[in-house]
Design a protein around this motif. Structure first.
Motif, short mmCIF file in Angstrom:
data_model
loop_
_atom_site.label_atom_id
_atom_site.label_comp_id
_atom_site.label_asym_id
_atom_site.label_seq_id
_atom_site.Cartn_x
_atom_site.Cartn_y
_atom_site.Cartn_z
N ASN A 153 5.28 -7.52 -0.38
CA ASN A 153 5.91 -7.84 0.91
C ASN A 153 7.01 -6.84 1.25
O ASN A 153 7.17 -6.44 2.40
CB ASN A 153 6.44 -9.26 0.92
N GLY A 154 7.77 -6.39 0.24
CA GLY A 154 8.81 -5.39 0.46
C GLY A 154 8.24 -4.05 0.86
O GLY A 154 8.77 -3.37 1.73
N GLY A 198 -4.30 -3.23 0.87
CA GLY A 198 -4.55 -4.67 0.98
C GLY A 198 -3.61 -5.43 0.09
O GLY A 198 -2.90 -4.85 -0.73
N PRO A 199 -3.59 -6.75 0.26
CA PRO A 199 -2.69 -7.55 -0.57
C PRO A 199 -3.13 -7.55 -2.04
O PRO A 199 -4.28 -7.20 -2.35
CB PRO A 199 -2.81 -8.94 0.04
N PRO A 200 -2.23 -7.93 -2.93
CA PRO A 200 -2.58 -7.98 -4.35
C PRO A 200 -3.79 -8.88 -4.59
O PRO A 200 -3.97 -9.90 -3.92
CB PRO A 200 -1.33 -8.58 -5.00
N SER A 201 -4.63 -8.48 -5.53
CA SER A 201 -5.81 -9.26 -5.88
C SER A 201 -6.00 -9.23 -7.39
O SER A 201 -5.45 -8.38 -8.08
CB SER A 201 -7.05 -8.70 -5.18
N THR A 247 -3.40 -1.31 -4.02
CA THR A 247 -3.61 0.13 -4.00
C THR A 247 -2.87 0.77 -2.84
O THR A 247 -2.92 0.27 -1.73
CB THR A 247 -5.12 0.44 -3.87
N LEU A 248 -2.19 1.89 -3.14
CA LEU A 248 -1.59 2.72 -2.10
C LEU A 248 -2.51 3.91 -1.91
O LEU A 248 -2.95 4.51 -2.88
CB LEU A 248 -0.21 3.21 -2.53
#
Length: 88
Positions: free
Chosen positions: A61-62, A72-75, A85-86
Motif C-alpha cells: 500500500n505504501g 499487482g497486489p501481493p499473492s 513484482t515491480l
C-alpha cells in the motif's frame, strides 16, 4: 537514486565515485548495494530480489501510494511466501 529513496523509501547510506556509480541503501534492516556499470549491456534478463518484511500488505500500500508501478497486489508464492513484482 531518487526512485529508491523517494519511491521505495530506502535510506541512502553511502555513495562511491564522482559521479556516484556505486551506492548502498537501507530498506528496513536490509542492506542493498546498487551498481551502475556502463560496460554491461541490457540483456533483457530480470533480476530477482527478495526482501523479507513483517507486513507485506502495508509495504504494498505504501509503494502504491508513492506512485510505484507494481504489477499487482501481493499473492501467495512458492514456499509459503507472499510476493509482488515491480517491473524492470
Amino acid at each position: 537514486m531518487i526512485f529508491y529513496t523517494n519511491k521505495l523509501g530506502c535510506t541512502l547510506e553511502w555513495e562511491y565515485g564522482d559521479p556516484p556509480g556505486y551506492a548502498g541503501v537501507k530498506f528496513g534492516t536490509a542492506d542493498i548495494h546498487l551498481s551502475e556499470n556502463p560496460d554491461v549491456t541490457n540483456t533483457g534478463e530480470s533480476v530477482w530480489l527478495y526482501i523479507m518484511v513483517e507486513d507485506v500488505d502495508t509495504l504494498y500500500n505504501g509503494l502504491v501510494a508513492n506512485g510505484v508501478d507494481v504489477d499487482g497486489p501481493p499473492s501467495n508464492a512458492r514456499g509459503g511466501c507472499v510476493s509482488s513484482t515491480l517491473p524492470t
